[in-house]
Scaffold this active site. Structure first.
Site, PDB file in Angstrom:
ATOM      1  N   CYS A  48      47.600  33.517  46.554  1.00  0.00           N
ATOM      2  CA  CYS A  48      47.634  33.463  48.020  1.00  0.00           C
ATOM      3  C   CYS A  48      47.830  32.010  48.425  1.00  0.00           C
ATOM      4  CB  CYS A  48      46.356  34.034  48.630  1.00  0.00           C
ATOM      5  SG  CYS A  48      46.317  33.943  50.440  1.00  0.00           S
ATOM      6  N   GLY A  49      49.053  31.666  48.752  1.00  0.00           N
ATOM      7  CA  GLY A  49      49.359  30.284  49.084  1.00  0.00           C
ATOM      8  C   GLY A  49      48.687  29.806  50.352  1.00  0.00           C
TER       9      GLY A  49
ATOM     10  N   CYS B 143      52.392  34.998  54.963  1.00  0.00           N
ATOM     11  CA  CYS B 143      52.095  35.154  53.537  1.00  0.00           C
ATOM     12  C   CYS B 143      52.774  34.022  52.794  1.00  0.00           C
ATOM     13  CB  CYS B 143      52.576  36.515  53.025  1.00  0.00           C
ATOM     14  SG  CYS B 143      52.311  36.755  51.248  1.00  0.00           S
ATOM     15  N   GLY B 144      51.985  33.128  52.216  1.00  0.00           N
ATOM     16  CA  GLY B 144      52.534  31.943  51.569  1.00  0.00           C
ATOM     17  C   GLY B 144      53.358  32.256  50.337  1.00  0.00           C
ATOM     18  N   SER B 145      52.858  33.148  49.481  1.00  0.00           N
ATOM     19  CA  SER B 145      53.628  33.456  48.274  1.00  0.00           C
ATOM     20  C   SER B 145      54.912  34.195  48.619  1.00  0.00           C
ATOM     21  CB  SER B 145      52.781  34.262  47.278  1.00  0.00           C
ATOM     22  OG  SER B 145      52.377  35.499  47.822  1.00  0.00           O
TER      23      SER B 145
ATOM     24  N   ASN C 201      47.564  33.639  58.985  1.00  0.00           N
ATOM     25  CA  ASN C 201      47.101  34.467  57.858  1.00  0.00           C
ATOM     26  C   ASN C 201      45.570  34.352  57.810  1.00  0.00           C
ATOM     27  OD1 ASN C 201      48.066  34.560  54.326  1.00  0.00           O
ATOM     28  ND2 ASN C 201      47.362  36.167  55.664  1.00  0.00           N
TER      29      ASN C 201
ATOM     30  N   ASN D 292      42.014  41.235  48.418  1.00  0.00           N
ATOM     31  CA  ASN D 292      42.723  41.737  49.586  1.00  0.00           C
ATOM     32  C   ASN D 292      41.755  42.482  50.504  1.00  0.00           C
ATOM     33  OD1 ASN D 292      45.390  40.903  48.754  1.00  0.00           O
ATOM     34  ND2 ASN D 292      45.347  42.584  47.266  1.00  0.00           N
TER      35      ASN D 292
ATOM     36  N   GLU E 296      52.186  42.859  53.354  1.00  0.00           N
ATOM     37  CA  GLU E 296      51.491  42.295  52.201  1.00  0.00           C
ATOM     38  C   GLU E 296      50.757  43.370  51.410  1.00  0.00           C
ATOM     39  OE1 GLU E 296      48.873  38.296  51.223  1.00  0.00           O
ATOM     40  OE2 GLU E 296      49.376  38.819  53.293  1.00  0.00           O
ATOM     41  N   ARG E 297      50.978  43.360  50.100  1.00  0.00           N
ATOM     42  CA  ARG E 297      50.316  44.300  49.197  1.00  0.00           C
ATOM     43  C   ARG E 297      48.805  44.225  49.377  1.00  0.00           C
ATOM     44  NH1 ARG E 297      50.119  43.323  42.706  1.00  0.00           N
ATOM     45  NH2 ARG E 297      49.090  41.461  43.531  1.00  0.00           N
TER      46      ARG E 297
ATOM     47  N   ASN F  59      54.614  43.067  47.358  1.00  0.00           N
ATOM     48  CA  ASN F  59      54.720  42.503  48.695  1.00  0.00           C
ATOM     49  C   ASN F  59      56.163  42.696  49.164  1.00  0.00           C
ATOM     50  OD1 ASN F  59      52.040  40.775  49.065  1.00  0.00           O
ATOM     51  ND2 ASN F  59      52.734  40.515  46.967  1.00  0.00           N
TER      52      ASN F  59
END
Length: 301
Positions: free
Chosen positions: A76-77, A224-226, A15, A67, A215-216, A197
């Site tokens: 954002c994890g 994507c962590g979340s 990421n 973004n 990802e949005r 997302n």
């Protein structure tokens, strides 16, 4: 005040993250700067994590997240792990508390270099995700893409992990779906007034899930962590797995894993994984012009 600030190009499971040091300044990274940075192949990114002076007592920093299209992100994890690694290297500390627009995040770097981020509690209420229609049960909503009698994707689990997520359960390789085609349609579906997302998730065992995410505001992303947190929580919520899951991120290069625990005692979601520093430089937060530490003025050419 200098026109430029320090930044680091980093990644979390691929990421692409730009960690920008905005401490001591009143301004912000502008959407125009974000768009310009993303247009350059050398600084192309999924999220900018801009570190600002703390706004709340007991926190170490306020993190502003952008973004690649210049829009704001709430969480954002993978980027948070990059911030932790950068600040741990700078300060020698291991534990941090950050404020974001989505709330307070606590994070710690472990001796093996992995980083755990407390992503907080998941949100399931339809009007807080938010959705455009009322659903009493958001673990499975009426939404599909493809022919009505043979949809390609259908009945996602939806929730918020600081930002809206839709998890579509699939029974074959997540890389076999044309997510580049479906992703934009679903991200911008009228069901999601703040966009969403979009994640494809395949349960491979009672303790493992394979994912791929659109990802949005960023599009196809390597990780994507979340979204990984949302897939793990949704899998447990729907009885597909237990509350501790290994997420295999299929699109990461090379494929990599995150460990997600949906902690029973307080419902907090704990994400553990790596972060990687690539290179650093300076950038103008207004225009996006940048240079590497070796003085190659690539962004000004």
């Amino acid at each position: 005040m200098s026109a430029t600030v320090e930044f680091a190009r980093m990644n979390g499971l691929g990421n692409k993250i730009l960690v920008v040091d905005m401490r001591g300044r009143p301004d912000k990274v502008t959407p125009a700067a974000a768009i310009a940075l993303n247009a350059d192949p050398q600084t192309e990114f999924d999220q900018i994590m801009a570190i600002h002076d703390p706004k709340a007592d007991g926190t170490d920093a306020f993190i502003d997240i952008l973004n690649s299209d210049g829009s704001k992100a709430q969480a954002c994890g993978n980027g948070t792990r990059c911030v932790v690694q950068a600040l741990a290297a700078e300060t020698g500390r291991k534990a941090f508390t950050f404020q974001t627009v989505a709330g307070i995040l606590n994070a710690v770097e472990h001796e093996d270099g992995t980083i755990s981020v407390d992503m907080g509690r998941p949100v399931f209420d339809w009007d807080r995700i938010p959705l455009a229609e009322e659903f009493h049960d958001t673990s499975r909503i009426e939404l599909q893409i493809g022919p009505i009698d043979n949809p390609v994707l259908h009945s996602p689990s939806v929730m918020s992990m600081g930002n809206p997520h839709a998890i579509f359960w699939v029974d074959r390789d997540v890389m076999s779906y044309d997510l580049a085609r479906f992703g934009p349609l679903l991200e911008n579906h009228p069901m999601f007034p703040e966009r969403a997302n979009i994640t494809l998730a395949q349960v491979t065992s009672p303790t493992s899930v394979t994912t791929r995410t659109w990802e949005r505001g960023a599009g196809l992303t390597l990780a994507c962590g979340s979204a990984a947190c949302s897939a793990a929580v949704s899998a447990a919520r729907t009885g597909r797995t237990g509350r501790t899951v290994t997420i295999n991120v299929a699109s990461a290069k090379p494929p990599a894993t995150l460990s997600i625990e949906w902690r029973e005692r307080d419902d907090h979601v704990i994400m553990t994984g790596p972060a990687e520093w690539e290179w650093s430089g300076r950038l103008d937060p207004t225009t996006g012009l940048w240079s590497r530490d070796d003085s190659r003025e690539a962004g000004a050419q």
